[in-house]
Write a protein that holds these residues in place. Structure first.
Motif: not given
Length: 517
Positions: A346-347, A377-381, A496-498
């Motif tokens: 992931w980038q 695209v996966a977001g992270l907080f 799930e993948e992220f």
């Protein structure tokens, strides 16, 4: 002879009360000072929240209820109770746990419980039994009820929509928002009816105590005080929407919305009390005789009364003393979360959506970013908390994915699901959100506390209290992953993948941040 013995007993009792009342007043003042931060926090909530403004009148009512019992209490002999000291210690430990885990309601209930238990601890159980309702009524001063707000909002929305459809009005609903031909509506905190419910229970309980003498009638009226305002709030919400709909949104859409609500609630309460008054019990119960457990000759000596008062204050002060010893204010201030290591495959990318931000106030540091892999695209907080207190903490009813009054986003579905994360099975909360531009997100949410993962509010609080008891501080965080639906792949599959790839970097970053204490 019997008359002379009774006269001596009364004189002895009068002497006891003249000594013990000033002493007991000092004990109460000491408890108020020991838990001053808790009581001042309660008063602050009364002042800024209409829902809990009734807290200002609970103490005067309690004192009036005690005054009504003065003749009955005067016939009893004050004597400290050792068993009450044990209960006092247990309540003190509950306060400590609540303080360590930043659970306002637990610390507030425990502080009020200290005042209540001071009565049997200093004056004895016979006095406490005579004043049982008066003392228990004091717990209505605790500002508790926000926990029921989400469920009450769900019920209000569901019943309003049911009523509209029952009267032939088409409704399109998503979560707490719904649209009818004349406009759109949403159920917010003020529509939950929690303030009506709390007011009804408080006044209804007092009415039942003063109006009835049989336990059955009192219980039935208190139950009515719970059920009636809930149903009345459903009718109120339906009527307001109907007034707005039939008036082409000229009525019941502004301040009059609130006026109609309180007017309707007032009429419902008046009707409930009028009906309840038809079964009032005016006959008085038989007067209470002198408690046989404490005969006249068994009056407590002055040293014993002093010991009882001193022991009560010392036990009450134990919790705050331990809490002060475990205070985490020496920790280093926190300005940022440790950087994430490279997430395999992931980038870094632009955020999955530009206008959504989880509602987690008071975090010491936040990280809000996104990652991309093959066009997905996966977001992270991450919201990180340290040195939490009653006004700034991780687990609270005001923190969440979306505020109920958010004009851009609404939660349309929610639940729980199991995932694999950081080499363990973890049950996380999931939710689906819809934005104003019809953007849709799938969101996962859980907590990190002292190296432990959980999505449970209760477990998060327990882990936090345990960590503080062990001297590890209260460092904790919320972790939120999200993905948009418009990516050609199911959002759950993206998350799930992220999650599988990001588990180790996220865990390491949180541990490094905690070690910076």
């Amino acid at each position: 002879m019997n008359h002379i013995a009774a006269s001596r007993t009364m004189q002895a009792d009068d002497h006891q009360w003249r000594l013990i009342l000033p002493l007991f007043s000092l004990v109460v003042i000491a408890i108020l000072l020991i838990f001053r931060h808790t009581f001042l926090g309660m008063a602050g909530i009364w002042a800024r929240s209409d829902t809990y403004a009734h807290g200002f009148v609970v103490l005067p009512i309690t004192l009036w209820l005690i005054w009504r019992k003065r003749s009955e209490v005067a016939r009893l002999t004050p004597r400290p109770s050792y068993s009450a000291w044990l209960l006092l210690a247990g309540v003190g430990f509950s306060w400590l746990l609540g303080d360590l885990a930043a659970v306002n309601s637990l610390t507030q209930f425990a502080a009020v419980g200290m005042l209540v238990l001071a009565v049997p601890a200093v004056l004895g159980w016979p006095v406490a039994r005579a004043l049982a309702f008066s003392l228990l009524f004091l717990f209505f001063s605790v500002p508790l009820g926000d926990f029921a707000m989400p469920k009450l909002m769900d019920w209000t929305a569901a019943m309003t929509i049911f009523g509209l459809r029952l009267t032939g009005i088409p409704v399109h609903a998503e979560g707490l928002r719904f649209v009818i031909p004349s406009g759109s509506w949403s159920v917010v905190e003020a529509c939950s009816g929690v303030r009506y419910l709390i007011a009804s229970i408080t006044v209804g309980t007092l009415f039942a105590y003063l109006t009835y003498h049989s336990l059955k009638r009192r219980i039935l009226f208190v139950l009515a005080s719970i059920i009636v305002p809930v149903i009345a709030n459903w009718l109120r919400a339906y009527m307001i929407v109907m007034i707005g709909h039939l008036s082409s949104n000229r009525l019941a859409v502004g301040v009059d919305h609130v006026v109609y609500g309180w007017l309707f609630f007032g009429l419902v309460m008046m009707a409930m009390f009028w009906v309840g008054g038809r079964w009032r019990e005016d006959h008085l119960p038989r007067p209470v005789k002198r408690d046989p457990e404490v005969p006249a000759g068994g009056a407590a000596s002055v040293p014993l009364l002093l010991i009882g008062a001193a022991a009560t204050v010392m036990i009450a002060a134990t919790g705050p003393l331990i809490s002060g010893h475990l205070d985490d204010r020496h920790s280093s201030p926190l300005s940022q979360i440790a950087a994430l290591a490279t997430i395999p495959g992931w980038q870094p990318a632009e955020q999955a959506t530009a206008n959504w931000q989880p509602s987690y106030a008071g975090a010491n540091a936040q990280m809000h970013t996104a990652y991309e892999k093959e066009g997905r695209v996966a977001g992270l907080f991450i919201g990180y908390y340290r040195q939490q207190d009653n006004r700034r903490k991780l687990v609270t009813s005001t923190n969440g994915l979306v505020r109920s009054n958010d004009q851009l986003w609404v939660m349309t579905a929610s639940g729980a699901r199991g995932i694999g994360f950081d080499n363990q099975d973890l049950k996380v909360r999931w939710a689906q959100l819809r934005g104003s531009s019809h953007a849709r997100l799938t969101v996962w949410q859980w907590y990190w506390i002292d190296g432990r993962w959980t999505a449970s509010d209760s477990l998060a609080k327990a882990y936090m209290a345990l960590a503080r008891l062990m001297g590890k501080g209260d460092d904790s965080a919320v972790v939120i992953l999200y993905a948009a639906h418009e990516q050609g792949v199911e959002a759950q599959a993206i998350l799930e993948e992220f999650a599988a790839a990001a588990a180790a970097p996220i865990g390491n970053a949180l541990r490094q941040t905690a070690e910076s204490r």
